[in-house]
Structure formats: C-alpha cells, structure tokens
Write a protein that holds these residues in place. Structure first.
Motif, PDB file in Angstrom:
ATOM      1  N   VAL A 112      51.541  20.866  56.950  1.00  0.00           N
ATOM      2  CA  VAL A 112      50.132  20.716  57.586  1.00  0.00           C
ATOM      3  C   VAL A 112      49.553  19.694  56.742  1.00  0.00           C
ATOM      4  CG1 VAL A 112      47.776  21.681  57.996  1.00  0.00           C
ATOM      5  CG2 VAL A 112      49.872  23.034  58.626  1.00  0.00           C
ATOM      6  N   VAL A 113      49.490  19.859  55.206  1.00  0.00           N
ATOM      7  CA  VAL A 113      48.953  18.720  54.465  1.00  0.00           C
ATOM      8  C   VAL A 113      49.570  17.475  54.464  1.00  0.00           C
ATOM      9  CG1 VAL A 113      48.350  18.492  51.928  1.00  0.00           C
ATOM     10  CG2 VAL A 113      48.245  20.605  52.814  1.00  0.00           C
ATOM     11  N   ARG A 114      50.841  17.277  54.517  1.00  0.00           N
ATOM     12  CA  ARG A 114      51.553  16.393  54.681  1.00  0.00           C
ATOM     13  C   ARG A 114      51.170  15.481  56.158  1.00  0.00           C
ATOM     14  NH1 ARG A 114      55.787  18.868  51.955  1.00  0.00           N
ATOM     15  NH2 ARG A 114      56.465  17.947  49.976  1.00  0.00           N
ATOM     16  N   VAL A 115      51.141  16.490  57.001  1.00  0.00           N
ATOM     17  CA  VAL A 115      50.650  15.644  58.427  1.00  0.00           C
ATOM     18  C   VAL A 115      49.334  15.094  58.400  1.00  0.00           C
ATOM     19  CG1 VAL A 115      50.068  16.140  60.893  1.00  0.00           C
ATOM     20  CG2 VAL A 115      52.164  17.157  59.795  1.00  0.00           C
ATOM     21  N   ALA A 116      48.257  15.711  57.586  1.00  0.00           N
ATOM     22  CA  ALA A 116      46.924  15.350  57.483  1.00  0.00           C
ATOM     23  C   ALA A 116      46.908  13.914  56.423  1.00  0.00           C
ATOM     24  CB  ALA A 116      46.148  16.207  56.660  1.00  0.00           C
TER      25      ALA A 116
ATOM     26  N   GLY B 249      40.975  13.833  67.109  1.00  0.00           N
ATOM     27  CA  GLY B 249      42.168  14.022  67.100  1.00  0.00           C
ATOM     28  C   GLY B 249      42.792  14.776  65.855  1.00  0.00           C
ATOM     29  N   LEU B 250      41.969  14.797  64.777  1.00  0.00           N
ATOM     30  CA  LEU B 250      42.618  15.198  63.486  1.00  0.00           C
ATOM     31  C   LEU B 250      42.752  16.742  63.772  1.00  0.00           C
ATOM     32  CD1 LEU B 250      43.191  15.308  60.855  1.00  0.00           C
ATOM     33  CD2 LEU B 250      40.768  15.334  60.230  1.00  0.00           C
ATOM     34  N   PRO B 251      41.786  17.683  64.191  1.00  0.00           N
ATOM     35  CA  PRO B 251      42.214  18.993  64.177  1.00  0.00           C
ATOM     36  C   PRO B 251      43.281  19.401  65.323  1.00  0.00           C
ATOM     37  CG  PRO B 251      39.843  18.701  64.495  1.00  0.00           C
ATOM     38  CD  PRO B 251      40.469  17.119  64.570  1.00  0.00           C
ATOM     39  N   LEU B 252      43.285  18.475  66.083  1.00  0.00           N
ATOM     40  CA  LEU B 252      44.598  18.577  67.084  1.00  0.00           C
ATOM     41  C   LEU B 252      45.870  18.669  66.443  1.00  0.00           C
ATOM     42  CD1 LEU B 252      45.494  19.288  69.993  1.00  0.00           C
ATOM     43  CD2 LEU B 252      45.303  16.769  70.532  1.00  0.00           C
ATOM     44  N   ALA B 253      45.783  17.475  65.601  1.00  0.00           N
ATOM     45  CA  ALA B 253      47.144  17.212  64.813  1.00  0.00           C
ATOM     46  C   ALA B 253      47.596  18.123  64.045  1.00  0.00           C
ATOM     47  CB  ALA B 253      46.961  15.911  64.042  1.00  0.00           C
ATOM     48  N   LEU B 254      46.351  18.729  63.259  1.00  0.00           N
ATOM     49  CA  LEU B 254      46.657  19.734  62.036  1.00  0.00           C
ATOM     50  C   LEU B 254      47.240  21.144  63.022  1.00  0.00           C
ATOM     51  CD1 LEU B 254      43.664  19.285  59.802  1.00  0.00           C
ATOM     52  CD2 LEU B 254      45.955  18.605  59.511  1.00  0.00           C
ATOM     53  N   ILE B 255      46.698  21.490  64.139  1.00  0.00           N
ATOM     54  CA  ILE B 255      46.988  22.759  64.926  1.00  0.00           C
ATOM     55  C   ILE B 255      48.392  22.590  65.278  1.00  0.00           C
ATOM     56  CG2 ILE B 255      46.644  24.094  66.825  1.00  0.00           C
ATOM     57  CD1 ILE B 255      43.611  23.144  66.881  1.00  0.00           C
TER      58      ILE B 255
END
Length: 695
Positions: free
Chosen positions: A13-17, A55-61
């Motif tokens: 999740v951290v790397r995706v962020a 879009g950031l919260p969606l990507a993390l989910i």
C-alpha cells in the motif's frame, strides 16, 4: 496496531502511494504545460489536481484489497499462503518510483531551461527595442494597492443595439468607483483596449498594474435588466466576489445596482467609505430611463473623442435628447458644455462654442452645482475658453475632491498647470495620470514631451521606456519621439523616428520636412518634400506651407540664394492676399508671419510681426517656452540681429539650462550665430555641464 502497519507494507500500500504521488506530480506538470501551450482555461490544471486527490483513496483501497499475480488481479484473501508475489511486485514498484523521480527531475530541468530561454528571448527583444529608448533600464513597479480595472461589460441582450447600454453601465460604474478616495481605478481609456479580449485576467492585471480585475455582462430584455459581475484577484486568479443583479429596468434601479457593486468592491478591498463617499454614491442624476439612455450615448461619444468634429456634434445631439426627456438633468448640461468646449479647442468648426458652453454651464450650475461633471466642465471652460488657469485649477480641484480618480480632471489640471508655467506640478500630475490610465498614449506622450523640452533627457527616455514596457505597441505620437531626439541635438534619430510614418495632417508633413532639414541630407530633404500629399501643401491658415518647407530645405543644404529667392516668392504671394492669414494669430503656423520676414532679411518686418504676436498672444507659458521664443530667435538671427536673437536664447536657458545649445546646434536657422562670442560662450557652458556629469 503494529500488525496493521506490517500488513500495509506487505500489501505494498505504501509503495502504491509512492507511485501514485510521483505519477500524479508528473501528470500535474504535463497539465500545466498543456494549459500554457494550448491556451486552455485557467481551471484545467486545477481539475486534474482535484481528480488526483479524489483518486488517491481509491488507489490505496485497491492496493489493500487486491494483489497482482501471474494469473491476473485477485483479491488478497484468495491468494494461498506461500504463493504471494507481493515482494516481487514491491521491487517492481520501487523501480517505477525511481524511474518516475528521474522523469520528474528531467521535467523540472527542462522547464527551468525553457524559462531561462524565455528570459533570454525577452532580453533580446528588449535589446532590439533599445534603439527606440537609448538603452534605458526600467524597473517594474508593484501593483497599486487597493486598485481595480473594470473590463468592458459584454452585451448579452438579443438586440445588438443594446451594446451602448452595456457600455454606459460600465462607464457609470467607473464613475462611481472613481469617487472613492481610498481606491485607485484604471481609466476607461485603458480598459477599453481589452473589450472582447480572450487574454487571461492575470496578464491583463499585470499590464494595467492593478491588484484586482472585474469583469461583467449586461442583459437587457423588455422591462428587466440582469447584470453579472465578478471580482478576480490578479495574483492568484481566484474569485474574490461575484454577484448577479436581476431587477426591473428603471433609472433608479440602475443607479442602485451601481452603488451596490461599488460598495461590495470597496468591502472586498478592505476600503472604508467616508461620509462624502457615501453621499456621492447616493446621488441620482435622473429618474427618467429615456433620459439616462440618451445621456449614456452622448457621454460615450464625448469622452472617447479622438479626432474630428463629428463625434462631438453627435454627443451634443444625444445630450439635447436627454435634456428633452428630463429638463432638470444637470449632468447632461455639463457634458454638453464639455463637448461644445472641445469643438472650440480641437476644431475649426464655425460658431461661438464658448458662448454655447457658457449657457450650458449656467444650467448645469443651477441644476447640479456639486456634480463632478459640472466642476470638470467649468474647469475646461476657464482653461480652454479663457486661459484662466487659476479659475480652472479651482474647478478641477473641486472635481478631484469628489472623485480622486477622475481622468478628465487630472488631465485638465496637468495641462493647465503646464500652460501656466508650473512645469513640475504638471509632470507630477501626468505621472499620476499614467498610472491610472496606463494605456493612454497621449498621457505618456505628454510626459515624454515635458521632460525632453525641459532638458531632462534621462527622465524623458525612461518615460518612453516605461510606456513601451507596458505595451510595446503603444501608439505614441512619432512627432513627440522625434522632438525628444531633436532636443538632444540628434538630427539622425529625430528623422528615423518620423521618416517611416504616414499621417493625415499638414502639421505632420511640415514637421517631417523640418526634421529632414536638420540632417542636412539632400536625399532625406528631397524625400520629405516629394512625399508630401497634395491636399496638405497649402491650407487656409498655412498658405504655401509646402513651398516654405522646400525653401528651408534649400537653406539647410547651403543653397542660400535659391532659398532666398523662393522665400521672396512666397512672401509676395501672401502679401498680395487681402487677408494674408484668414485664421488669425490663434490658429496660424507662427513660422510664417514671424519667420518669413527674417528669411528675406526684413528686420523691420520681423519686429513688426513680433509686436503683433505679443498684442494678440494668449497667455501660454508652455507655448512661450516650447515654441514662441525659439521661432522669434530664429527669425532675428536670419534677419541679422544676432544680439536680439541671443537675448531670446538666454531667456530659454534660464528655464532649460545650457543644454538649450543642443537643438540650436543642429538648426540651420541659427547658422548666422555660429561664430558669435555669446553663442560660443553658450557652447562652452554646455560642454562644462557635460564634463561635470550634471543631469
């Protein structure tokens, strides 16, 4: 909690962020570049940023809930223990983050390089323009505090004839705003250049030197009017305030809306309205809508007068119509007087326009004694009508007390002060006018002219550079630029400033021939004479003007006998007329009655002409300093009275200083003085001035 963070790292999740942040930043840079290069709306990059944030919260989910496997994307819970490839995916994401950072660095580097190139290109352009401004450096000034430019309102009415109504509402709003003592309001002359413009608000605001810009639209339909307005901060390009006014169409409602808008703008700019400000905003000049419509139409014709008498006559017809609808409309009488005075001052129209203005002002003073329009028109009545500068000053001051930003009062006071001999005061007022009306070429030109005529050359060139830095295409009068170089003794640059121009007045072609003569260049003199349009070669108030210029050209080339013979022919033709100068001394090109006797060696004729000039002369310190004395000195020099000629030169030097030597040094009319001890003494004083380094 420790287990939660461990699981965040395991699921990448951290790397995706991190990847999302780097990719998002790259997208923002691309969006900004596209907006600038493709002239997209100012909100384009803002929308991109907003979408990325959403879009950031969606990507993390999605990163938490799903895992990318060789078989595709599957829910994390569905991956059997021991078969997870999140560690391998994490390494790939690390590579993506590193690559993204490298790309981001390249974008920033390229952007900085392009900005540097833009600065260099701008510098190169400025360097080429220095041919005009003699390498003068100009420092930019910050926007005026509590300043506003109100752009012309667009007309959204289905009837295109209602465009004048939108222009009138805009003009009246400017009048309302100009009454606020704690604000700086850009004049209508400058903002009208942006009518229908698609330029961005920050660019317009920076060009006009203001902190805020207002734009609006007017829709008139039947007995309703809708006015949309919005106030925009130039630095941030954000809306400060916006409002829609939808009212029944009456004169009272129009004035109410303008007052409400003015107060709202004052509040948005943290301006406290004084009691006098409130009182001015509460005034209602008429309650008759038809009278208001006619008044607006007349006002637009009168205040936008450029050349020719037709617009002024049209404005008078509109004001008469306004008065017909509302005989108590004092402001309509006042502006009718201003149009009548303009006809007196700027045109040769038949009629006693001063007397007509006097009658209009009598009614204005009776019906609207405290109106700024009344005081303004009275100021021009005293100035243009009677050259009574003290009385004009008093009226302009009263107008400016009620409306500190009133451009007609500022300009009138400046020019009256200059004609009264208060040159420094005039310059100060012109500088104020140039800030409040930054695209007004007449104000800038008058400032350049004032500095150069007074011998303040550095300031003249700085004023020219400042005008061109505001707008490189500013329509400055070439005669003023040429005169600036003439005053510095530079005949070549004076000719270059005017040589390529084409104009529609006898004064232009007369001046052009004189600048050619200063160069003493046969080709330039021949060109200036041959290119002279036939319709301007002789006029009622300047008969034989073309022949006179040709004779002066021969004199400059040293063909003295041919020049004198031509001067004698001209004088014989003029003397044979029943009325040599039908327009009288006021309109005459003074070179003819004063200088012509000098060129034929008639000293008695010169002295007689000087006496007649003085008997008919209107008080005018500016013309005396700028024109009369130099022409008289030239005539006396040509007629052989060197001492009297140098007496006039000395009087000029009292105001101008020793650098009066410069324009005289290149003027063929002063050739007879070159070896005179007093002329040589003036030359020595000038050289000493230069050696001392004094301005």
């Amino acid at each position: 909690m420790e287990g939660f963070f461990k699981e965040l790292r395991r699921r990448n999740v951290v790397r995706v962020a991190g990847v999302y942040a780097v990719a998002g930043w790259v997208l923002v840079q691309i969006a900004t570049t596209l907006e600038e290069s493709m002239n997209l709306p100012a909100w384009f990059d803002g929308v991109v940023v907003a979408l990325l944030i959403v879009g950031l919260p969606l990507a993390l989910i999605l990163a938490w809930a799903f895992e990318l496997t060789p078989d595709g994307v599957v829910r994390t819970e569905s991956v059997p223990e021991g078969q997870s490839v999140t560690s391998e995916t994490g390494r790939k994401l690390d590579y993506v983050i590193i690559a993204g950072i490298v790309i981001l660095g390249l974008i920033i580097l390229l952007k900085d390089t392009s900005q540097t190139d833009a600065v260099l290109d701008s510098t190169a352009t400025e360097s080429r323009a220095e041919d005009t401004v003699a390498a003068v450096q100009v420092s930019t000034t910050s926007p005026l505090e509590k300043s506003i430019a109100v752009l012309p309102f667009s007309n959204r009415s289905p009837n295109p004839d209602d465009a004048f109504f939108a222009d009138g509402v805009h003009d009246d709003l400017l009048t309302h705003l100009s009454k606020i003592s704690d604000m700086h309001v850009i004049s209508r002359t400058s903002v009208m250049g942006f009518k229908g413009s698609d330029r961005k608000i920050p660019d317009i605001g920076r060009e006009l030197g203001v902190a805020t810009v207002m734009e609006g639209a007017v829709q008139r339909a039947g007995n309703r009017v809708r006015i949309n307005v919005q106030l925009i901060d130039v630095e941030t390009d954000n809306h400060v305030w916006a409002e829609i006014y939808d009212r029944e169409l009456t004169a009272d409602n129009i004035f109410d809306i303008q007052s409400e808008i003015t107060k709202a703008i004052a509040g948005a700019l943290n301006t406290v309205l004084s009691a006098s400000d409130e009182a001015e905003l509460a005034k209602r000049p008429t309650s008759n809508l038809a009278a208001y419509d006619a008044f607006v139409a007349g006002k637009l014709q009168a205040t936008l007068y450029v050349s020719g008498a037709a617009p002024l006559h049209e404005s008078i017809r509109h004001f008469n119509r306004a008065i017909g609808h509302d005989p108590g409309f004092g402001e309509a009488y006042a502006l009718r007087a201003y149009s009548e005075l303009s006809l007196h001052w700027f045109s040769n129209e038949q009629g006693d326009w001063v007397a007509a203005a006097e009658e209009s002002l009598r009614m204005a003073a009776k019906l609207a004694p405290d109106a700024i329009e009344t005081h303004m028109a009275l100021g021009y009545y005293h100035y243009w009508g009677h050259l009574d500068y003290a009385a004009a000053d008093a009226e302009f001051d009263l107008a400016l007390e009620a409306s500190p930003n009133y451009p007609l009062a500022i300009a009138g006071k400046a020019f009256a002060a200059r004609r009264a001999g208060r040159f420094d005061e005039a310059i100060t007022l012109l500088e104020i006018g140039s800030r409040l009306d930054p695209l007004n070429s007449d104000i800038h030109g008058s400032l350049i002219q004032s500095f150069s005529t007074l011998g303040r050359f550095d300031k003249a060139e700085a004023a020219l550079a400042r005008a061109l830095s505001i707008n490189r295409e500013m329509d400055l009068d070439p005669l003023i630029i040429a005169a600036m170089w003439q005053q510095q003794g530079n005949a070549t640059r004076a000719w270059q400033a005017i040589e390529p121009e084409v104009h529609s007045s006898v004064i232009f072609y007369w001046s052009r021939a004189n600048y050619a003569a200063l160069t003493r260049d046969h080709e330039k003199i021949r060109q200036s004479i041959d290119d002279w349009p036939e319709q301007f070669r002789s006029t009622a108030n300047a008969p034989d003007v073309h022949s006179m210029a040709r004779a002066k050209g021969l004199l400059a080339l040293g063909e003295t006998e041919a020049a004198k013979a031509l001067f004698l022919e001209i004088k014989a033709r003029i003397d044979a007329r029943a009325v040599p100068y039908p327009e009288g001394w006021r309109a005459n090109a003074l070179y003819f009655p004063v200088e012509l006797p000098g060129y034929v060696g008639d000293i008695d004729g010169v002295r007689k002409a000087i006496a007649e000039l003085r008997a008919n002369q209107r008080p005018d310190a500016w013309a005396e300093f700028f024109d009369y004395r130099i022409a008289i000195a030239r005539a006396l020099a040509q007629a052989g009275d060197a001492e009297a000629a140098l007496d006039y030169v000395d009087r000029l030097a009292e105001v101008r200083g020793p650098n009066i030597y410069l324009p005289i040094s290149i003027d063929p009319g002063f050739d007879p003085l070159r070896k005179h001890p007093r002329y040589l003494q003036l030359k020595s004083k000038y050289k000493a001035l230069v050696a001392s380094g004094a301005d």
